[in-house]
Motif scaffolding. Sequence first.
Motif, PDB file in Angstrom:
ATOM      1  N   LEU A  87       0.842  -1.203   0.000  1.00  0.00           N
ATOM      2  CA  LEU A  87       0.000   0.000   0.000  1.00  0.00           C
ATOM      3  C   LEU A  87       0.874   1.250   0.000  1.00  0.00           C
ATOM      4  CD1 LEU A  87      -2.861  -0.935   2.503  1.00  0.00           C
ATOM      5  CD2 LEU A  87      -3.074  -0.555   0.050  1.00  0.00           C
ATOM      6  N   PRO A  88       1.326   1.686  -1.172  1.00  0.00           N
ATOM      7  CA  PRO A  88       2.031   2.969  -1.243  1.00  0.00           C
ATOM      8  C   PRO A  88       1.052   4.105  -0.944  1.00  0.00           C
ATOM      9  CG  PRO A  88       1.655   2.097  -3.436  1.00  0.00           C
ATOM     10  CD  PRO A  88       1.197   1.041  -2.477  1.00  0.00           C
ATOM     11  N   PHE A  89       1.578   5.285  -0.666  1.00  0.00           N
ATOM     12  CA  PHE A  89       0.742   6.408  -0.233  1.00  0.00           C
ATOM     13  C   PHE A  89      -0.465   6.688  -1.124  1.00  0.00           C
ATOM     14  CE2 PHE A  89       3.496   8.973   2.956  1.00  0.00           C
ATOM     15  CZ  PHE A  89       3.519   7.875   3.791  1.00  0.00           C
ATOM     16  N   PRO A  90      -0.341   6.694  -2.453  1.00  0.00           N
ATOM     17  CA  PRO A  90      -1.545   6.957  -3.259  1.00  0.00           C
ATOM     18  C   PRO A  90      -2.660   5.928  -3.017  1.00  0.00           C
ATOM     19  CG  PRO A  90       0.415   7.208  -4.600  1.00  0.00           C
ATOM     20  CD  PRO A  90       0.862   6.616  -3.294  1.00  0.00           C
ATOM     21  N   LEU A  91      -2.283   4.676  -2.780  1.00  0.00           N
ATOM     22  CA  LEU A  91      -3.298   3.660  -2.506  1.00  0.00           C
ATOM     23  C   LEU A  91      -3.811   3.742  -1.072  1.00  0.00           C
ATOM     24  CD1 LEU A  91      -1.937   0.648  -4.567  1.00  0.00           C
ATOM     25  CD2 LEU A  91      -3.892   2.123  -5.077  1.00  0.00           C
ATOM     26  N   ILE A  92      -2.991   4.222  -0.158  1.00  0.00           N
ATOM     27  CA  ILE A  92      -3.488   4.483   1.203  1.00  0.00           C
ATOM     28  C   ILE A  92      -4.547   5.573   1.136  1.00  0.00           C
ATOM     29  CG2 ILE A  92      -2.898   5.417   3.484  1.00  0.00           C
ATOM     30  CD1 ILE A  92      -0.179   3.986   3.201  1.00  0.00           C
ATOM     31  N   GLU A  93      -4.285   6.607   0.348  1.00  0.00           N
ATOM     32  CA  GLU A  93      -5.281   7.679   0.198  1.00  0.00           C
ATOM     33  C   GLU A  93      -6.577   7.137  -0.401  1.00  0.00           C
ATOM     34  OE1 GLU A  93      -2.953  10.487  -2.048  1.00  0.00           O
ATOM     35  OE2 GLU A  93      -2.245  11.470  -0.222  1.00  0.00           O
ATOM     36  N   GLU A  94      -6.475   6.249  -1.377  1.00  0.00           N
ATOM     37  CA  GLU A  94      -7.668   5.633  -1.959  1.00  0.00           C
ATOM     38  C   GLU A  94      -8.370   4.742  -0.939  1.00  0.00           C
ATOM     39  OE1 GLU A  94     -10.490   4.451  -5.005  1.00  0.00           O
ATOM     40  OE2 GLU A  94      -9.409   6.249  -4.406  1.00  0.00           O
ATOM     41  N   ILE A 132     -12.016  -4.679   5.104  1.00  0.00           N
ATOM     42  CA  ILE A 132     -11.296  -5.906   4.759  1.00  0.00           C
ATOM     43  C   ILE A 132     -11.093  -6.003   3.252  1.00  0.00           C
ATOM     44  CG2 ILE A 132     -11.400  -8.434   4.772  1.00  0.00           C
ATOM     45  CD1 ILE A 132     -13.096  -8.138   7.348  1.00  0.00           C
ATOM     46  N   SER A 133     -12.186  -5.931   2.499  1.00  0.00           N
ATOM     47  CA  SER A 133     -12.083  -6.176   1.058  1.00  0.00           C
ATOM     48  C   SER A 133     -11.274  -5.098   0.339  1.00  0.00           C
ATOM     49  CB  SER A 133     -13.470  -6.328   0.432  1.00  0.00           C
ATOM     50  OG  SER A 133     -14.228  -5.161   0.587  1.00  0.00           O
ATOM     51  N   GLU A 134     -11.450  -3.836   0.716  1.00  0.00           N
ATOM     52  CA  GLU A 134     -10.699  -2.763   0.051  1.00  0.00           C
ATOM     53  C   GLU A 134      -9.225  -2.787   0.432  1.00  0.00           C
ATOM     54  OE1 GLU A 134     -11.596  -0.778  -2.439  1.00  0.00           O
ATOM     55  OE2 GLU A 134     -13.535  -1.791  -2.446  1.00  0.00           O
ATOM     56  N   THR A 135      -8.915  -3.146   1.665  1.00  0.00           N
ATOM     57  CA  THR A 135      -7.510  -3.267   2.063  1.00  0.00           C
ATOM     58  C   THR A 135      -6.822  -4.318   1.206  1.00  0.00           C
ATOM     59  OG1 THR A 135      -7.926  -2.553   4.342  1.00  0.00           O
ATOM     60  CG2 THR A 135      -5.935  -3.867   3.957  1.00  0.00           C
ATOM     61  N   ILE A 136      -7.445  -5.466   1.061  1.00  0.00           N
ATOM     62  CA  ILE A 136      -6.851  -6.549   0.291  1.00  0.00           C
ATOM     63  C   ILE A 136      -6.803  -6.200  -1.194  1.00  0.00           C
ATOM     64  CG2 ILE A 136      -7.130  -8.961  -0.414  1.00  0.00           C
ATOM     65  CD1 ILE A 136      -8.268  -9.465   2.452  1.00  0.00           C
ATOM     66  N   ARG A 137      -7.898  -5.679  -1.738  1.00  0.00           N
ATOM     67  CA  ARG A 137      -7.945  -5.347  -3.168  1.00  0.00           C
ATOM     68  C   ARG A 137      -6.886  -4.320  -3.536  1.00  0.00           C
ATOM     69  NH1 ARG A 137      -9.964  -1.631  -6.654  1.00  0.00           N
ATOM     70  NH2 ARG A 137     -10.789  -0.320  -4.985  1.00  0.00           N
ATOM     71  N   LEU A 138      -6.824  -3.223  -2.782  1.00  0.00           N
ATOM     72  CA  LEU A 138      -5.859  -2.166  -3.102  1.00  0.00           C
ATOM     73  C   LEU A 138      -4.421  -2.624  -2.873  1.00  0.00           C
ATOM     74  CD1 LEU A 138      -7.870   0.873  -1.738  1.00  0.00           C
ATOM     75  CD2 LEU A 138      -7.339   0.368  -4.136  1.00  0.00           C
ATOM     76  N   ALA A 139      -4.200  -3.463  -1.857  1.00  0.00           N
ATOM     77  CA  ALA A 139      -2.850  -3.974  -1.613  1.00  0.00           C
ATOM     78  C   ALA A 139      -2.417  -4.946  -2.710  1.00  0.00           C
ATOM     79  CB  ALA A 139      -2.767  -4.629  -0.243  1.00  0.00           C
ATOM     80  N   LEU A 140      -3.368  -5.685  -3.288  1.00  0.00           N
ATOM     81  CA  LEU A 140      -3.032  -6.522  -4.442  1.00  0.00           C
ATOM     82  C   LEU A 140      -2.581  -5.653  -5.609  1.00  0.00           C
ATOM     83  CD1 LEU A 140      -5.922  -9.138  -4.299  1.00  0.00           C
ATOM     84  CD2 LEU A 140      -3.467  -9.692  -4.300  1.00  0.00           C
ATOM     85  N   ILE A 141      -3.306  -4.571  -5.846  1.00  0.00           N
ATOM     86  CA  ILE A 141      -2.926  -3.641  -6.917  1.00  0.00           C
ATOM     87  C   ILE A 141      -1.539  -3.065  -6.630  1.00  0.00           C
ATOM     88  CG2 ILE A 141      -3.487  -1.444  -8.040  1.00  0.00           C
ATOM     89  CD1 ILE A 141      -6.493  -2.196  -7.475  1.00  0.00           C
ATOM     90  N   GLY A 142      -1.315  -2.634  -5.394  1.00  0.00           N
ATOM     91  CA  GLY A 142      -0.011  -2.102  -5.007  1.00  0.00           C
ATOM     92  C   GLY A 142       1.103  -3.120  -5.123  1.00  0.00           C
ATOM     93  N   GLY A 143       0.739  -4.397  -5.002  1.00  0.00           N
ATOM     94  CA  GLY A 143       1.719  -5.471  -5.126  1.00  0.00           C
ATOM     95  C   GLY A 143       1.985  -5.896  -6.558  1.00  0.00           C
ATOM     96  N   GLY A 144       1.276  -5.268  -7.510  1.00  0.00           N
ATOM     97  CA  GLY A 144       1.561  -5.524  -8.913  1.00  0.00           C
ATOM     98  C   GLY A 144       0.458  -6.195  -9.710  1.00  0.00           C
TER      99      GLY A 144
END
Length: 113
Positions: A16-23, A49-61
């Motif tokens: 979760l880089p900062f732009p995704l933390i903001e999202e 739960i779902s947004e944390t995982i979804r956005l962290a997947l995006i942040g992970g590539g």
Amino acid sequence: MKHVAFFGDGERTFALPFPLIEELQRKTGVGIGALFQRMRSLHFSIADISETIRLALIGGGNDPKEAAALVATYVQTRPLADSIPLAFAILETVWLGSPTTSQDDQRHEAAHG
């Protein structure tokens, strides 16, 4: 900072880089500190739960469509108890850093992405 864990059908990287933390803050309606506290005290919402995982997947590539499909398959159809530890581990990594990452590695990652 990155968290690697088995999710769905294999090991995945979550970040979760900062732009995704903001999202994430926008999607959940609270700041990252309040979200972390809600997860710690088990006063979370489904979106937490779902947004944390979804956005962290995006942040992970992962591609955003793939991340949404993974969450639909492996979060939304499973008991909450299966997803809470992963969401909390992702937020804990944001909050505390990776337990196996040295401070030099963290500085290098911050400077170079």
